[in-house]
Write a protein that holds these residues in place. Structure first.
Motif, PDB file in Angstrom:
ATOM      1  N   PRO A  85       0.830  -1.203   0.000  1.00 50.21           N
ATOM      2  CA  PRO A  85       0.000   0.000   0.000  1.00 50.21           C
ATOM      3  C   PRO A  85       0.870   1.261   0.000  1.00 50.21           C
ATOM      4  N   ARG A  87       0.008   4.081   0.811  1.00 52.96           N
ATOM      5  CA  ARG A  87      -0.298   4.873   2.005  1.00 52.96           C
ATOM      6  C   ARG A  87       0.770   4.697   3.082  1.00 52.96           C
ATOM      7  N   TYR A  91       2.845   7.455   5.073  1.00 52.98           N
ATOM      8  CA  TYR A  91       2.854   7.575   6.534  1.00 52.98           C
ATOM      9  C   TYR A  91       4.286   7.675   7.061  1.00 52.98           C
ATOM     10  N   ILE A 129      -2.583  11.332   0.921  1.00 52.15           N
ATOM     11  CA  ILE A 129      -3.241  10.164   1.522  1.00 52.15           C
ATOM     12  C   ILE A 129      -4.739  10.230   1.276  1.00 52.15           C
ATOM     13  N   LEU A 130      -5.301  11.417   1.426  1.00 50.94           N
ATOM     14  CA  LEU A 130      -6.724  11.589   1.151  1.00 50.94           C
ATOM     15  C   LEU A 130      -7.042  11.207  -0.295  1.00 50.94           C
ATOM     16  N   ARG A 133      -6.651   7.343  -0.751  1.00 49.70           N
ATOM     17  CA  ARG A 133      -7.764   6.611  -0.124  1.00 49.70           C
ATOM     18  C   ARG A 133      -9.041   6.762  -0.926  1.00 49.70           C
ATOM     19  N   TYR A 134      -9.314   7.963  -1.400  1.00 48.89           N
ATOM     20  CA  TYR A 134     -10.500   8.175  -2.219  1.00 48.89           C
ATOM     21  C   TYR A 134     -10.407   7.362  -3.510  1.00 48.89           C
ATOM     22  N   SER A 136      -8.663   4.680  -4.150  1.00 46.19           N
ATOM     23  CA  SER A 136      -8.736   3.227  -3.951  1.00 46.19           C
ATOM     24  C   SER A 136     -10.147   2.773  -3.607  1.00 46.19           C
ATOM     25  N   SER A 137     -10.945   3.649  -2.992  1.00 48.86           N
ATOM     26  CA  SER A 137     -12.326   3.245  -2.715  1.00 48.86           C
ATOM     27  C   SER A 137     -13.225   3.461  -3.929  1.00 48.86           C
TER      28      SER A 137
END
Length: 162
Positions: A85, A87, A91, A129-130, A133-134, A136-137
């Motif tokens: 990932p 992400r 991090y 990251i936002l 995440r968006y 990937s969803s």
């Protein structure tokens, strides 16, 4: 006119080479993951022992341990899922920049434009990251069970298998 025995032999050699290649690649893959995991664990333990030896622990040290923790989590997730990932890399970068920022501020360096750059970098990474995440969803790489939309190919069709 094809020579049938030669074509079968060629296919067998091809399958053997592909199997051996996959074996070597996966063996290297797992050995490298074990090595990365072991080195990360070793570095974290040595850093922790160094903190104990100093007799005091600073916030910089704690954030460094968080970086080691995140690297270890990345190795573990890669072992389990065979996916890395993005992400987690972000991090680690955020934690590293935060550690640098805290280190600069705590050592009483005079405030300068560098602090603004560090804060901007942290903000940019948090925003990324936002976005990740968006994305990937909204656009998953693996289709979950459910009805297909018009014009959407199944996994088997995408692989060329029917």
């Amino acid at each position: 006119m094809k020579i049938n025995w030669a074509e079968k032999l060629r296919q067998n050699v091809h399958e053997l080479a592909e199997s051996l290649g996959n074996l070597f690649v996966e063996t290297f893959h797992y050995l490298a993951l074990f090595a990365i995991g072991a080195v990360t664990a070793w570095a974290a333990v040595m850093e922790f022992l160094g903190m104990l030896e100093n007799g005091h622990i600073k916030i910089d040290d704690i954030l460094l341990l968080f970086i080691y923790l995140e690297l270890g989590a990345m190795v573990g997730i890669y072992f389990k899922t065979n996916h890395m990932p993005v992400r987690f890399l972000i991090y680690v970068a955020i934690t590293a920049l935060t550690r640098l920022l805290i280190s600069n501020v705590s050592h009483h360096n005079p405030p300068d434009i560098g602090i603004i750059y560090l804060c901007g970098g942290i903000l940019l990474l948090a925003f990324s990251i936002l976005v990740v995440r968006y994305a990937s969803s909204a656009f998953p790489s693996v289709k979950v069970d459910g009805p297909r939309r018009k014009g959407e190919a199944s996994l088997e069709t995408e692989k060329g298998e029917l």
